[in-house]
Design a protein around this motif. Structure first.
Motif, PDB file in Angstrom:
ATOM      1  N   ILE A 189       0.856  -1.190   0.000  1.00  0.00           N
ATOM      2  CA  ILE A 189       0.000   0.000   0.000  1.00  0.00           C
ATOM      3  C   ILE A 189       0.891   1.238   0.000  1.00  0.00           C
ATOM      4  N   GLU A 190       0.681   2.099  -0.992  1.00  0.00           N
ATOM      5  CA  GLU A 190       1.428   3.352  -1.065  1.00  0.00           C
ATOM      6  C   GLU A 190       0.751   4.362  -0.140  1.00  0.00           C
ATOM      7  N   LYS A 191       1.386   4.623   0.993  1.00  0.00           N
ATOM      8  CA  LYS A 191       0.775   5.473   2.013  1.00  0.00           C
ATOM      9  C   LYS A 191       0.860   6.950   1.630  1.00  0.00           C
ATOM     10  N   LEU A 192      -0.155   7.700   2.065  1.00  0.00           N
ATOM     11  CA  LEU A 192      -0.281   9.106   1.695  1.00  0.00           C
ATOM     12  C   LEU A 192      -0.204  10.011   2.918  1.00  0.00           C
ATOM     13  N   GLY A 193       0.194  11.255   2.687  1.00  0.00           N
ATOM     14  CA  GLY A 193       0.225  12.242   3.750  1.00  0.00           C
ATOM     15  C   GLY A 193      -0.049  13.622   3.188  1.00  0.00           C
ATOM     16  N   LEU A 194      -0.240  14.596   4.063  1.00  0.00           N
ATOM     17  CA  LEU A 194      -0.527  15.973   3.662  1.00  0.00           C
ATOM     18  C   LEU A 194       0.725  16.821   3.842  1.00  0.00           C
ATOM     19  N   LEU A 195       1.197  17.406   2.761  1.00  0.00           N
ATOM     20  CA  LEU A 195       2.362  18.282   2.811  1.00  0.00           C
ATOM     21  C   LEU A 195       1.882  19.731   2.764  1.00  0.00           C
ATOM     22  N   ILE A 196       2.307  20.528   3.729  1.00  0.00           N
ATOM     23  CA  ILE A 196       1.851  21.924   3.826  1.00  0.00           C
ATOM     24  C   ILE A 196       3.048  22.837   4.076  1.00  0.00           C
ATOM     25  N   PRO A 197       2.923  24.110   3.687  1.00  0.00           N
ATOM     26  CA  PRO A 197       3.999  25.062   3.991  1.00  0.00           C
ATOM     27  C   PRO A 197       4.137  25.225   5.501  1.00  0.00           C
ATOM     28  N   GLU A 198       5.331  25.501   5.983  1.00  0.00           N
ATOM     29  CA  GLU A 198       5.583  25.568   7.416  1.00  0.00           C
ATOM     30  C   GLU A 198       4.869  26.717   8.115  1.00  0.00           C
ATOM     31  N   TYR A 233       6.006  22.936  -5.319  1.00  0.00           N
ATOM     32  CA  TYR A 233       4.979  23.984  -5.324  1.00  0.00           C
ATOM     33  C   TYR A 233       4.459  24.244  -3.918  1.00  0.00           C
ATOM     34  N   VAL A 234       4.414  23.187  -3.108  1.00  0.00           N
ATOM     35  CA  VAL A 234       4.079  23.396  -1.694  1.00  0.00           C
ATOM     36  C   VAL A 234       5.175  24.230  -1.033  1.00  0.00           C
ATOM     37  N   GLN A 235       6.398  23.892  -1.333  1.00  0.00           N
ATOM     38  CA  GLN A 235       7.548  24.601  -0.778  1.00  0.00           C
ATOM     39  C   GLN A 235       7.509  26.090  -1.152  1.00  0.00           C
ATOM     40  N   ALA A 236       6.988  26.375  -2.354  1.00  0.00           N
ATOM     41  CA  ALA A 236       6.880  27.759  -2.823  1.00  0.00           C
ATOM     42  C   ALA A 236       5.584  28.428  -2.370  1.00  0.00           C
ATOM     43  N   ASN A 237       4.818  27.735  -1.496  1.00  0.00           N
ATOM     44  CA  ASN A 237       3.623  28.305  -0.868  1.00  0.00           C
ATOM     45  C   ASN A 237       2.443  28.506  -1.835  1.00  0.00           C
ATOM     46  N   PHE A 238       2.342  27.623  -2.844  1.00  0.00           N
ATOM     47  CA  PHE A 238       1.204  27.707  -3.758  1.00  0.00           C
ATOM     48  C   PHE A 238      -0.043  27.046  -3.171  1.00  0.00           C
ATOM     49  N   GLY A 239       0.129  26.155  -2.196  1.00  0.00           N
ATOM     50  CA  GLY A 239      -1.007  25.456  -1.612  1.00  0.00           C
ATOM     51  C   GLY A 239      -0.536  24.238  -0.847  1.00  0.00           C
ATOM     52  N   VAL A 240      -1.463  23.289  -0.632  1.00  0.00           N
ATOM     53  CA  VAL A 240      -1.143  22.054   0.083  1.00  0.00           C
ATOM     54  C   VAL A 240      -1.348  20.880  -0.870  1.00  0.00           C
ATOM     55  N   ALA A 241      -0.752  19.730  -0.544  1.00  0.00           N
ATOM     56  CA  ALA A 241      -0.863  18.575  -1.447  1.00  0.00           C
ATOM     57  C   ALA A 241      -0.889  17.276  -0.662  1.00  0.00           C
ATOM     58  N   VAL A 242      -1.748  16.360  -1.104  1.00  0.00           N
ATOM     59  CA  VAL A 242      -1.746  14.997  -0.570  1.00  0.00           C
ATOM     60  C   VAL A 242      -0.832  14.187  -1.471  1.00  0.00           C
ATOM     61  N   VAL A 243       0.238  13.656  -0.901  1.00  0.00           N
ATOM     62  CA  VAL A 243       1.292  13.022  -1.699  1.00  0.00           C
ATOM     63  C   VAL A 243       1.695  11.689  -1.087  1.00  0.00           C
ATOM     64  N   PRO A 244       2.247  10.778  -1.898  1.00  0.00           N
ATOM     65  CA  PRO A 244       2.810   9.546  -1.345  1.00  0.00           C
ATOM     66  C   PRO A 244       3.945   9.892  -0.376  1.00  0.00           C
ATOM     67  N   LEU A 245       3.952   9.254   0.775  1.00  0.00           N
ATOM     68  CA  LEU A 245       4.947   9.576   1.796  1.00  0.00           C
ATOM     69  C   LEU A 245       6.382   9.399   1.299  1.00  0.00           C
ATOM     70  N   ILE A 246       6.604   8.379   0.453  1.00  0.00           N
ATOM     71  CA  ILE A 246       7.957   8.087   0.013  1.00  0.00           C
ATOM     72  C   ILE A 246       8.585   9.245  -0.747  1.00  0.00           C
ATOM     73  N   THR A 247       7.737  10.122  -1.335  1.00  0.00           N
ATOM     74  CA  THR A 247       8.255  11.235  -2.128  1.00  0.00           C
ATOM     75  C   THR A 247       8.641  12.436  -1.280  1.00  0.00           C
ATOM     76  N   VAL A 248       8.249  12.446   0.007  1.00  0.00           N
ATOM     77  CA  VAL A 248       8.495  13.627   0.841  1.00  0.00           C
ATOM     78  C   VAL A 248       9.141  13.262   2.181  1.00  0.00           C
ATOM     79  N   LEU A 249       9.836  12.156   2.226  1.00  0.00           N
ATOM     80  CA  LEU A 249      10.557  11.765   3.432  1.00  0.00           C
ATOM     81  C   LEU A 249      12.052  11.838   3.166  1.00  0.00           C
ATOM     82  N   PRO A 250      12.762  12.774   3.803  1.00  0.00           N
ATOM     83  CA  PRO A 250      12.233  13.777   4.739  1.00  0.00           C
ATOM     84  C   PRO A 250      11.545  14.918   3.996  1.00  0.00           C
ATOM     85  N   PRO A 251      10.658  15.671   4.701  1.00  0.00           N
ATOM     86  CA  PRO A 251       9.968  16.787   4.050  1.00  0.00           C
ATOM     87  C   PRO A 251      10.962  17.840   3.570  1.00  0.00           C
ATOM     88  N   PRO A 252      10.697  18.442   2.408  1.00  0.00           N
ATOM     89  CA  PRO A 252      11.581  19.506   1.915  1.00  0.00           C
ATOM     90  C   PRO A 252      11.622  20.680   2.885  1.00  0.00           C
TER      91      PRO A 252
END
Length: 294
Positions: free
Chosen positions: A161-170, A229-248
């Motif tokens: 199962i490809e797990k998902l999470g919410l990535l948001i600007p700090e 784009y999340v890093q640039a503060n365009f919005g939030v994104a639900v993404v596969p965890l493997i792509t954002v570990l560790p978070p940018p």
């Protein structure tokens, strides 16, 4: 003319004697003589002159040169086919969807190709819909993707199962919220992939079911680009965890409480009974071991 008689001729020339050739090939001398007679009859020309010392005729010298190349080519072909049967060579065409294609496959394919360096691999990257069609059109042998919408002509073996999470600007208001639910995404700008992406389909379905609509969407065609784009503060994104570990840098990764575990990912192949080369079967085994370790 057949390969046995050609090999007999070459052995006689190499050893300089019918008897030595018979010993080398483990034939009776009469068999060696018969081979040469048959070969000369098939060619319609004399190849050897027998006396105190064997001597090649002019035709024999030409045939010796050209038939040596033929036997070498045959030996190469025979060896190649043996390697193919053993799964040590061949061409494998397969498809994979993101993020598996970028984040998981290199670690699996590296050791596989070290073990089988003569195997050639072609990888097509696409979503489940595209890969399913490519499989049906015989453009690929198998695919790693999410559960297809239809399986009438194929089989699907779930692996992880490809797990998902919410990535948001700090600096986002949701950072300080201990528990985030889908309804908290109402009126947020969601960075989403294309309409055929399984991850987007899943998210939109969950939002409709659990009160996360309406929301503002910004479509970005490449899943790997979402975090930037999340890093640039365009919005939030639900993404596969493997792509954002560790978070940018500048982002925070949060769990969504009522978003179920993720997307089932596995191997899609044609109906059981379809013939695969040994190389494909070996790769399948490697993929299952590697992906099940997720």
């Amino acid at each position: 003319m057949d390969l046995r008689t050609i090999k007999t001729f070459q052995t006689i020339v190499k050893l300089g004697s019918f008897q030595r050739a018979a010993d080398e090939l483990q034939y009776g001398q009469s068999t060696i003589t018969m081979h040469i007679q048959k070969l000369e009859m098939d060619l319609g020309v004399k190849l050897l002159e027998r006396g105190k010392k064997l001597r090649l005729t002019e035709a024999g010298r030409l045939f010796h040169e050209k038939s040596d190349l033929l036997l070498k080519d045959y030996a190469f072909l025979s060896n190649t086919m043996n390697e193919f049967i053993k799964g040590e060579t061949g061409v494998i065409r397969f498809g994979a969807m993101e993020p598996t294609a970028s984040y998981r496959l290199p670690q699996i394919l590296g050791p596989f190709l070290q073990q089988y360096p003569k195997v050639q691999i072609s990888i097509q990257i696409g979503n489940t819909t595209v890969l399913s069609q490519m499989l049906a059109d015989d453009e690929i042998d198998l695919a790693i993707c999410t559960t297809p919408e239809s399986g009438l002509s194929s089989t699907f073996e779930p692996l992880f199962i490809e797990k998902l999470g919410l990535l948001i600007p700090e600096n986002h208001s949701l950072v300080g919220k201990e528990h985030i639910y889908l309804h908290d995404l109402q009126n947020e700008t969601l960075l989403i992939t294309t309409s055929v992406c399984p991850y987007r389909k899943k998210l939109e379905s969950c939002l409709l079911e659990k009160g996360g609509s309406p929301y503002n969407g910004m479509e970005i065609g490449n899943m790997a680009a979402l975090k930037y784009y999340v890093q640039a503060n365009f919005g939030v994104a639900v993404v596969p965890l493997i792509t954002v570990l560790p978070p940018p840098a500048g982002t925070v990764l949060k769990n969504i409480q009522d978003l179920d575990s993720g997307l089932v990912t596995g191997i899609l192949r044609k109906q059981e009974g379809s013939l695969f080369s040994s190389a494909v079967e070996k790769l399948l085994d490697a993929l299952k071991v590697g992906l099940l370790a997720v």
